[in-house]
Design an enzyme around this catalytic site. Structure first.
Site, PDB file in Angstrom:
ATOM      1  N   GLU A  71     -61.227  47.381   7.450  1.00  0.00           N
ATOM      2  CA  GLU A  71     -61.327  48.498   8.396  1.00  0.00           C
ATOM      3  C   GLU A  71     -62.692  48.347   9.050  1.00  0.00           C
ATOM      4  O   GLU A  71     -63.709  48.715   8.491  1.00  0.00           O
ATOM      5  CB  GLU A  71     -61.185  49.815   7.624  1.00  0.00           C
ATOM      6  CG  GLU A  71     -60.702  50.950   8.487  1.00  0.00           C
ATOM      7  CD  GLU A  71     -61.833  51.856   8.870  1.00  0.00           C
ATOM      8  OE1 GLU A  71     -62.324  51.687  10.012  1.00  0.00           O
ATOM      9  OE2 GLU A  71     -62.215  52.702   8.061  1.00  0.00           O
TER      10      GLU A  71
ATOM     11  N   CYS B 295     -66.717  55.357  12.825  1.00  0.00           N
ATOM     12  CA  CYS B 295     -66.030  54.198  13.421  1.00  0.00           C
ATOM     13  C   CYS B 295     -65.033  54.686  14.454  1.00  0.00           C
ATOM     14  O   CYS B 295     -64.619  53.931  15.323  1.00  0.00           O
ATOM     15  CB  CYS B 295     -65.403  53.312  12.365  1.00  0.00           C
ATOM     16  SG  CYS B 295     -64.284  54.182  11.323  1.00  0.00           S
TER      17      CYS B 295
HETATM   18  C1  UN1 Z   1     -64.939  56.080   9.521  1.00  0.00           C
HETATM   19  O1  UN1 Z   1     -65.695  56.404  10.428  1.00  0.00           O
HETATM   20  O2  UN1 Z   1     -65.099  55.008   8.881  1.00  0.00           O
HETATM   21  O3  UN1 Z   1     -60.990  59.896  11.664  1.00  0.00           O
HETATM   22  C2  UN1 Z   1     -63.830  56.927   9.004  1.00  0.00           C
HETATM   23  C3  UN1 Z   1     -62.152  60.169  11.319  1.00  0.00           C
HETATM   24  C4  UN1 Z   1     -62.419  60.374   9.862  1.00  0.00           C
HETATM   25  C5  UN1 Z   1     -62.614  59.072   9.170  1.00  0.00           C
HETATM   26  C6  UN1 Z   1     -63.577  58.145   9.838  1.00  0.00           C
HETATM   27  N1  UN1 Z   1     -61.307  61.080   9.294  1.00  0.00           N
HETATM   28  O4  UN1 Z   1     -63.064  60.294  12.124  1.00  0.00           O
END
Ligand code: UN1
Length: 510
Positions: A266, A300
């Site tokens: 990921e 992310c």
């Molecule tokens: C991440 O930034 O690695 O959808 C995960 C989202 C959160 C998870 C982010 N539920 O922004």
């Protein structure tokens, strides 16, 4: 004038939260310490910690492997579910202790830190239900008196490598699901968030002891890259689930592949929202500002590119710039703060370099981009979230800068919007704001991302869906839906309950 708390005060708060979670005296907290827990709120050091040596990593993998082989894989799945149910209860009890640690180490504002812990609680509920729903299929056999089916079995040790920005939720997505699948876990958290990891590990140990599960279903190893590499290369680690940059993924992927292990990646995103001329601009403004400036742009899933129809661009951008003017930046513990610190100096440097490159490419910074609170917290890195109008999608726009920069570009036809949208190497999250059903449907099928939303922003996904993305984002899926399948091995079974032995495909032999 906003104030920033002193490092000592933050350190006391961290110690108190660790104590309440039962993690006040783990072996990793030492007097001498080779690693230091830090806080981006002040940039100061908190507690000294011990880094895992190679032998500690080997020992952790051996212990988790042994627990898998001797006990956990043979424990019925609903009984394994009892462990995540207990973990979920403890997380509810310690929600704000963990949230404190997330704020202290990742710099998240209170509400987002509590939201992250809620995400852990949610995945425990999900995994508990899943523990009675690890369904396989039955298929029609072509042979009389035969049954064809698939069954799912525990995989082994899962190595979980997590990033600083979601220090607890991403661990929980992997761990809660892996545990009900019958796997054991060795966790290498980010070196920037060891205290949150110690607290999670202590809560899971307590849950294991409360329900009589083996203590070694979970092991924590603290350290930097070398610790992760040891896990990546260990043939006893059946699945490496790694969250981080594309650069990191390009190293982890081939190393795991070279030993024919499994990998779940990921990696970075470069998420965009398309705002069409029919969009509800109120929704678009709110969705954009949370996704782009929330978490100081350090998700992310953060929104990095806004692709707006030229007819509504000026109106929308004007409102976004106004909203940015209202964002209060500062101490993430202060209830009025909406934007906390960047994680460190590198993030500020990356932000500055990106803004310089964007301007050199003809971009105009409409708001933000400066460092702030330098006097109050000289060793911390607070920055005003920036909005930059770009004449085109240049190279810097196609890169992921892990900081709050939103690039705005305009389009004329929907095809152009899709081309800009998909014209980057990453493929995590995407959104369209529109009231036109045809545009919504076209976007849902044409966006090349793993997450495709309509009339909400790119960040803040719920745990019930599979989370992850395509292209350079790595292709992995974690969390809900059928992401659990990555944590199990599938067996195809053919059972003959007849008195004959017909061969498939009509083959005759003997
Ligand atoms: C991440 O930034 O690695 O959808 C995960 C989202 C959160 C998870 C982010 N539920 O922004």
């Amino acid at each position: 004038m906003p104030t920033i708390p002193a490092t000592d005060e933050i350190s006391d708060r961290a110690t108190a939260a660790l104590e309440r979670c039962g993690a006040d005296r783990p072996a990793e907290i030492t007097a001498t310490g080779q690693l230091f827990a830090r806080t981006p709120i002040t940039g100061g050091s908190l507690l000294p910690l011990a880094r895992a040596a190679d032998s500690d990593v080997d020992h952790a993998v051996s212990a988790a492997h042994q627990a898998f082989r001797s006990t956990w894989q043979h424990t019925p799945a609903p009984e394994r579910g009892a462990l995540v149910r207990r973990l979920g209860e403890l997380l509810r009890e310690h929600k704000y202790d963990l949230a404190d640690l997330v704020t202290i180490e990742a710099g998240k504002i209170r509400s987002e830190a509590a939201g992250e812990v809620q995400e852990m609680i949610d995945i425990c509920d999900f995994a508990l239900g899943l523990s009675r729903q690890l369904y396989g299929r039955t298929m029609a056999s072509e042979r009389p008196g035969h049954r064809l089916m698939e069954t799912w079995h525990p995989l082994g040790v899962v190595g979980v490598i997590t990033a600083f920005n979601f220090p607890v939720a991403v661990w929980a997505w992997n761990t809660a699901v892996a545990l009900v699948c019958g796997d054991t876990v060795v966790w290498k958290p980010s070196e920037l968030t060891p205290l949150t990891a110690l607290a999670c590990d202590a809560l899971l140990s307590r849950a294991a002891s409360d329900v009589g599960a083996p203590a070694d279903v979970h092991r924590l190893v603290l350290g930097e890259r070398e610790v992760a590499e040891r896990l990546v290369d260990d043939p006893r680690v059946a699945l490496v689930s790694a969250t981080g940059s594309v650069r990191m993924g390009r190293q982890v992927g081939p190393r795991v592949a070279s030993r024919l292990g499994r990998c779940l990646l990921e990696l970075g995103g470069n998420n965009a929202a398309v705002v069409t001329s029919s969009a509800d601009l109120d929704l678009a403004v709110r969705g954009t500002v949370f996704a782009a400036a929330g978490t100081a742009g350090q998700r992310c899933t953060s929104l990095r590119r806004l692709i707006v129809h030229e007819d509504v661009a000026d109106a929308l951008v004007g409102r976004i710039v106004d909203a940015y003017g209202q964002l209060r930046i500062g101490d993430p513990f202060d209830e009025d703060t909406l934007v906390g610190p960047l994680v460190g100096e590198q993030a500020l440097t990356a932000m500055r370099n990106a803004l310089a490159r964007a301007t050199a490419d003809g971009g105009t910074v409409l708001v933000g981009g400066s460092r702030c609170l330098e006097k109050e917290a000289p060793d911390a890195y607070y920055a005003e979230p920036a909005v930059v109008r770009m004449p085109a999608q240049t190279e810097i726009v196609r890169e992921e800068t892990f900081a709050p920069i939103l690039y705005v570009m305009t389009y004329r036809t929907f095809d152009e919007a899709i081309e800009l949208h998909n014209g980057v190497s990453q493929g995590l999250s995407s959104a369209v704001f529109t009231r036109d059903q045809r545009e919504a449907e076209r976007f849902l099928s044409l966006s090349d991302c793993g997450i495709v939303n309509v009339n909400i922003g790119t960040s803040g996904a719920e745990i019930g869906g599979a989370f992850g993305g395509e292209k350079d984002t790595g292709g992995g899926r974690e969390s809900g839906s059928d992401a659990w399948k990555a944590y199990m091995r599938r067996a195809t079974n053919t059972v003959n309950y007849s008195e004959e032995l017909p061969l498939a495909q009509g083959v005759r032999f003997l």
